[in-house]
Design a protein around this motif. Structure first.
Motif, PDB file in Angstrom:
ATOM      1  N   GLU A 479     -40.081 -24.676  16.564  1.00  0.00           N
ATOM      2  CA  GLU A 479     -41.191 -23.773  16.292  1.00  0.00           C
ATOM      3  C   GLU A 479     -41.498 -23.787  14.807  1.00  0.00           C
ATOM      4  N   ASP A 480     -42.715 -24.179  14.474  1.00  0.00           N
ATOM      5  CA  ASP A 480     -43.146 -24.220  13.073  1.00  0.00           C
ATOM      6  C   ASP A 480     -42.156 -24.982  12.199  1.00  0.00           C
ATOM      7  N   GLY A 481     -41.662 -26.122  12.699  1.00  0.00           N
ATOM      8  CA  GLY A 481     -40.786 -26.993  11.935  1.00  0.00           C
ATOM      9  C   GLY A 481     -39.315 -26.639  11.988  1.00  0.00           C
ATOM     10  N   ALA A 482     -38.974 -25.491  12.570  1.00  0.00           N
ATOM     11  CA  ALA A 482     -37.579 -25.063  12.636  1.00  0.00           C
ATOM     12  C   ALA A 482     -37.039 -25.221  14.055  1.00  0.00           C
ATOM     13  N   ILE A 483     -35.824 -25.762  14.164  1.00  0.00           N
ATOM     14  CA  ILE A 483     -35.184 -25.921  15.466  1.00  0.00           C
ATOM     15  C   ILE A 483     -34.584 -24.570  15.862  1.00  0.00           C
ATOM     16  N   THR A 484     -35.139 -23.966  16.906  1.00  0.00           N
ATOM     17  CA  THR A 484     -34.698 -22.620  17.289  1.00  0.00           C
ATOM     18  C   THR A 484     -34.017 -22.571  18.650  1.00  0.00           C
ATOM     19  N   VAL A 485     -34.208 -23.608  19.465  1.00  0.00           N
ATOM     20  CA  VAL A 485     -33.586 -23.635  20.785  1.00  0.00           C
ATOM     21  C   VAL A 485     -32.944 -25.002  20.990  1.00  0.00           C
ATOM     22  N   VAL A 486     -31.722 -25.031  21.516  1.00  0.00           N
ATOM     23  CA  VAL A 486     -31.027 -26.277  21.805  1.00  0.00           C
ATOM     24  C   VAL A 486     -30.450 -26.200  23.213  1.00  0.00           C
ATOM     25  N   GLY A 487     -30.609 -27.265  23.994  1.00  0.00           N
ATOM     26  CA  GLY A 487     -30.082 -27.288  25.348  1.00  0.00           C
ATOM     27  C   GLY A 487     -29.981 -28.700  25.867  1.00  0.00           C
ATOM     28  N   SER A 488     -29.833 -28.819  27.175  1.00  0.00           N
ATOM     29  CA  SER A 488     -29.698 -30.141  27.787  1.00  0.00           C
ATOM     30  C   SER A 488     -30.878 -30.496  28.677  1.00  0.00           C
ATOM     31  N   SER A 489     -31.762 -29.536  28.933  1.00  0.00           N
ATOM     32  CA  SER A 489     -32.882 -29.746  29.848  1.00  0.00           C
ATOM     33  C   SER A 489     -34.204 -29.496  29.143  1.00  0.00           C
ATOM     34  N   VAL A 490     -35.138 -30.435  29.295  1.00  0.00           N
ATOM     35  CA  VAL A 490     -36.472 -30.262  28.703  1.00  0.00           C
ATOM     36  C   VAL A 490     -37.142 -29.018  29.272  1.00  0.00           C
ATOM     37  N   LYS A 491     -37.001 -28.819  30.569  1.00  0.00           N
ATOM     38  CA  LYS A 491     -37.618 -27.659  31.220  1.00  0.00           C
ATOM     39  C   LYS A 491     -37.041 -26.356  30.678  1.00  0.00           C
ATOM     40  N   ASP A 492     -35.718 -26.263  30.644  1.00  0.00           N
ATOM     41  CA  ASP A 492     -35.090 -25.015  30.204  1.00  0.00           C
ATOM     42  C   ASP A 492     -35.387 -24.708  28.741  1.00  0.00           C
ATOM     43  N   VAL A 495     -39.106 -23.517  28.413  1.00  0.00           N
ATOM     44  CA  VAL A 495     -39.299 -22.140  28.891  1.00  0.00           C
ATOM     45  C   VAL A 495     -38.691 -21.143  27.910  1.00  0.00           C
ATOM     46  N   GLU A 496     -37.477 -21.438  27.393  1.00  0.00           N
ATOM     47  CA  GLU A 496     -36.824 -20.530  26.465  1.00  0.00           C
ATOM     48  C   GLU A 496     -37.578 -20.441  25.134  1.00  0.00           C
ATOM     49  N   LEU A 497     -38.092 -21.557  24.655  1.00  0.00           N
ATOM     50  CA  LEU A 497     -38.850 -21.545  23.404  1.00  0.00           C
ATOM     51  C   LEU A 497     -40.108 -20.704  23.557  1.00  0.00           C
ATOM     52  N   ILE A 498     -40.803 -20.857  24.680  1.00  0.00           N
ATOM     53  CA  ILE A 498     -42.009 -20.064  24.920  1.00  0.00           C
ATOM     54  C   ILE A 498     -41.649 -18.585  25.040  1.00  0.00           C
ATOM     55  N   ARG A 500     -39.201 -16.953  23.618  1.00  0.00           N
ATOM     56  CA  ARG A 500     -38.920 -16.398  22.290  1.00  0.00           C
ATOM     57  C   ARG A 500     -40.199 -16.206  21.491  1.00  0.00           C
ATOM     58  N   MET A 501     -41.108 -17.158  21.584  1.00  0.00           N
ATOM     59  CA  MET A 501     -42.361 -17.041  20.835  1.00  0.00           C
ATOM     60  C   MET A 501     -43.211 -15.892  21.367  1.00  0.00           C
ATOM     61  N   GLN A 502     -43.204 -15.697  22.688  1.00  0.00           N
ATOM     62  CA  GLN A 502     -43.949 -14.592  23.287  1.00  0.00           C
ATOM     63  C   GLN A 502     -43.305 -13.251  22.926  1.00  0.00           C
ATOM     64  N   GLU A 503     -42.006 -13.240  22.837  1.00  0.00           N
ATOM     65  CA  GLU A 503     -41.297 -12.015  22.474  1.00  0.00           C
ATOM     66  C   GLU A 503     -41.616 -11.619  21.041  1.00  0.00           C
ATOM     67  N   ALA A 504     -41.735 -12.626  20.169  1.00  0.00           N
ATOM     68  CA  ALA A 504     -42.044 -12.353  18.762  1.00  0.00           C
ATOM     69  C   ALA A 504     -43.498 -11.903  18.596  1.00  0.00           C
ATOM     70  N   GLU A 505     -44.385 -12.538  19.331  1.00  0.00           N
ATOM     71  CA  GLU A 505     -45.823 -12.200  19.247  1.00  0.00           C
ATOM     72  C   GLU A 505     -46.501 -12.690  20.517  1.00  0.00           C
ATOM     73  N   GLU A 506     -46.963 -11.780  21.311  1.00  0.00           N
ATOM     74  CA  GLU A 506     -47.515 -12.146  22.611  1.00  0.00           C
ATOM     75  C   GLU A 506     -48.876 -12.813  22.477  1.00  0.00           C
ATOM     76  N   GLY A 507     -49.033 -13.940  23.179  1.00  0.00           N
ATOM     77  CA  GLY A 507     -50.304 -14.643  23.211  1.00  0.00           C
ATOM     78  C   GLY A 507     -50.893 -14.638  24.604  1.00  0.00           C
ATOM     79  N   ASP A 508     -52.139 -15.102  24.727  1.00  0.00           N
ATOM     80  CA  ASP A 508     -52.841 -15.080  26.011  1.00  0.00           C
ATOM     81  C   ASP A 508     -52.910 -16.445  26.676  1.00  0.00           C
ATOM     82  N   ALA A 532     -43.670 -18.907  36.340  1.00  0.00           N
ATOM     83  CA  ALA A 532     -42.759 -17.918  36.903  1.00  0.00           C
ATOM     84  C   ALA A 532     -42.193 -16.997  35.826  1.00  0.00           C
ATOM     85  N   ALA A 533     -41.897 -17.567  34.659  1.00  0.00           N
ATOM     86  CA  ALA A 533     -41.284 -16.787  33.584  1.00  0.00           C
ATOM     87  C   ALA A 533     -42.314 -15.970  32.799  1.00  0.00           C
ATOM     88  N   GLU A 534     -43.536 -16.499  32.685  1.00  0.00           N
ATOM     89  CA  GLU A 534     -44.589 -15.841  31.894  1.00  0.00           C
ATOM     90  C   GLU A 534     -45.869 -15.756  32.720  1.00  0.00           C
TER      91      GLU A 534
END
Length: 556
Positions: A479-492, A495-498, A500-508, A532-534
């Motif tokens: 997010e904005d050049g910073a690595i904020t989420v690390v995992g083993s699945s592209v899907k997971d 979803v987690e990155l989105i 966190r970004m929605q939690e910080a500032e909700e978009g439409d 399903a998540a958002e």
């Protein structure tokens, strides 16, 4: 590690050459002005990609070296393609000798280049200065010098990118026909383009260059090249007395096949003769007026297949006609009030930008850094009095601003987009009839409302923004050049990155682009998981076809 890096980065670099093939073709005046160097190099590299991708996931560097050697030999097209195949063979063989495959050193890189020089020069009976071979040798010499300074592998690679372009810029001084036509050597330029793209992919960067003992960076070196590519019309046939380019694969009947005698015979048939490979399979290339005699001689000694015979005379006239048509079109078309230039890495991204009104899309992105000269050329191509540039990457902004300052034929401004989806939003509010100033203000405001995210795999060990470890192969959410989420699945991770970004500032609205290596089924799974998540987030999904990044998205 060497094996996995090559598997990941070679296709990216090959794609860059494919996208710039026509640009490389137009530089082609030696050994004959038949305008096919870019095409031939791209076809050669493309065959290697297919061979490497067909290997199992646990393939070793030795397996990959064999695939590179066999693929480049089988797919080699034209003089440039055959020589490129031998360069790749030597580099691959040299890398196999690295003692620590997980941590290759600058010395390993220098060794690989020495091996490549030996193999490539052995394949060419009469090496000519000012060609791809000169650039290869210069890079090897530079590698030998730096090896003694005990630098890192990354510093070595960065320095060799610079050396490649500086050597390319010197080719007109070594080969008179290049200087006469105002161009650099096409094969040399093609190789430098491939090597830079490969290094950028290895390092996961957009062209930052180490400060180690150098006073120039790769953009300066590329600018030196661009100053020597003012392509001139060339409609004479003084480059060669031979009309036909003959190339084919040859399978020898038995071990009595005399390679040296066959090569000597080819020399009597014409020039640019090459016979590369190992018993029983070889690649044959020669320029000749009597392809029937060439084929008859080889048929007596084995089997031939994949035969290509090109009329270089006709190809040269076709090249000249294309250049003339381009120049005529540029001269006749009146300048329009406002034009747009954007940078994109994927074909899908480029198509969307074009549909939104972008005049010229420059190939580039996080691993393919376009130079100031590339952007300046795109600005000129818009044929507009005023031009807005969308760099679509923070690391490309400086090159875009340098191009804006250097342009003398148009007023140029940069809207500092960091992602392609931001460029989409900017173009939605663009007004082709409005002033440059009003458009810059409106587009900049639109971009400020967009937050971007990217998902990719790590090619080496690192750490996230919070200090947690990242291992090669991990999936990273950025997010904005910073690595904020690390995992083993592209899907997971997506979803987690989105989340966190929605939690910080909700978009439409979420605009999301699928990368080149993400299939439709996997993309749909990701979209379903996001929905399903958002559930309140409106999805706008597209195929972006960007390399290395399976997911790129924006929220606004």
């Amino acid at each position: 590690m060497i094996a996995s890096v090559i598997r990941t980065c070679f296709p990216v670099a090959a794609n860059v050459v494919a996208e710039r093939a026509e640009e490389i073709n137009k530089l082609n005046v030696f050994p004959v002005p038949d305008g096919d160097t870019g095409t031939n190099m791209s076809l050669t590299l493309g065959t290697v990609v297919k061979e490497v991708e067909a290997l199992p996931q646990d393939a070793t560097i030795e397996d990959i070296a064999k695939a590179i050697t066999h693929g480049s030999l089988m797919g080699a097209r034209g003089n440039s393609g055959v020589i490129t195949s031998q360069i790749l063979r030597g580099l691959a063989e040299g890398l196999c000798d690295a003692k620590d495959q997980d941590n290759p050193t600058a010395a390993d890189i220098a060794h690989a280049f020495r091996r490549s020089v030996k193999v490539a020069f052995k394949a060419v009976r009469k090496p000519v200065e000012g060609t791809i071979l000169t650039v290869l040798r210069d890079m090897s010499t530079r590698a030998d010098q730096l090896e003694k300074a005990h630098i890192t592998a990354t510093e070595m690679l960065d320095a060799l990118v610079i050396e490649a372009y500086e050597s390319v810029a010197r080719t007109p001084e070594l080969l008179p026909v290049l200087k006469e036509n105002g161009v650099v050597d096409s094969g040399a330029f093609g190789f430098a383009t491939f090597f830079e793209a490969f290094v950028n992919a290895v390092e996961g960067k957009a062209g930052e260059v180490s400060d180690f003992k150098t006073t120039v960076d790769s953009s300066d070196a590329k600018a030196a090249v661009s100053s020597k590519v003012a392509i001139e019309l060339n409609d004479d046939w003084e480059g060669s007395q031979y009309r036909y380019c003959n190339e084919f694969l040859f399978h020898a009947n038995d071990e009595s096949f005399d390679r040296d005698a066959a090569l000597a015979f080819l020399a009597t048939m014409g020039d640019c003769e090459l016979l590369v490979g190992e018993y029983p399979d070889f690649k044959v290339h020669v320029h000749s007026n009597t392809p029937d005699k060439v084929l008859a001689y080889m048929l007596e000694r084995g089997q031939i297949f994949e035969v290509f015979i090109h009329n270089m005379d006709l190809e040269a006239h076709e090249r000249t006609a294309k250049i003339a048509a381009d120049k005529a079109a540029e001269e006749k078309a009146p300048k329009k009030p406002l034009g747009f230039v954007a940078v994109a890495a994927g074909s899908g991204e480029a198509s969307i930008l074009t549909s939104l009104g972008v005049d010229v899309v420059v190939s580039g992105g996080q691993t393919m850094n376009p130079s100031t000269a590339d952007i300046l050329a795109a600005v000129e191509k818009t044929n507009a009095e005023n031009v807005i540039v969308l760099p679509d990457n923070g690391n490309i902004r400086m090159a875009a601003e340098a191009a804006a300052s250097a342009c003398e034929d148009a007023h140029v401004a940069v809207v500092p987009t960091k992602t392609v989806p931001q460029a989409f939003s900017a173009m939605f509010v663009a007004d082709p009839e409005g002033t440059l100033e009003d458009n810059v203000e409106a587009m900049t405001d639109a971009v400020s409302e967009v937050r971007g995210g990217e998902v990719t795999r790590a090619v080496r060990d690192s750490q996230a923004a919070d200090g947690s470890p990242i291992h090669a192969g991990d999936v990273m959410g950025i997010e904005d050049g910073a690595i904020t989420v690390v995992g083993s699945s592209v899907k997971d991770v997506t979803v987690e990155l989105i989340r966190r970004m929605q939690e910080a500032e909700e978009g439409d609205t979420l605009t999301i682009l699928a990368g080149k290596d993400l299939d439709d089924a996997s993309f749909q799974e990701i979209l379903d998981a996001i929905s399903a998540a958002e559930p309140s987030l409106e999805l706008d999904s597209h195929r972006g076809e960007q390399p290395l990044y399976p997911i790129v998205f924006s929220i606004e």
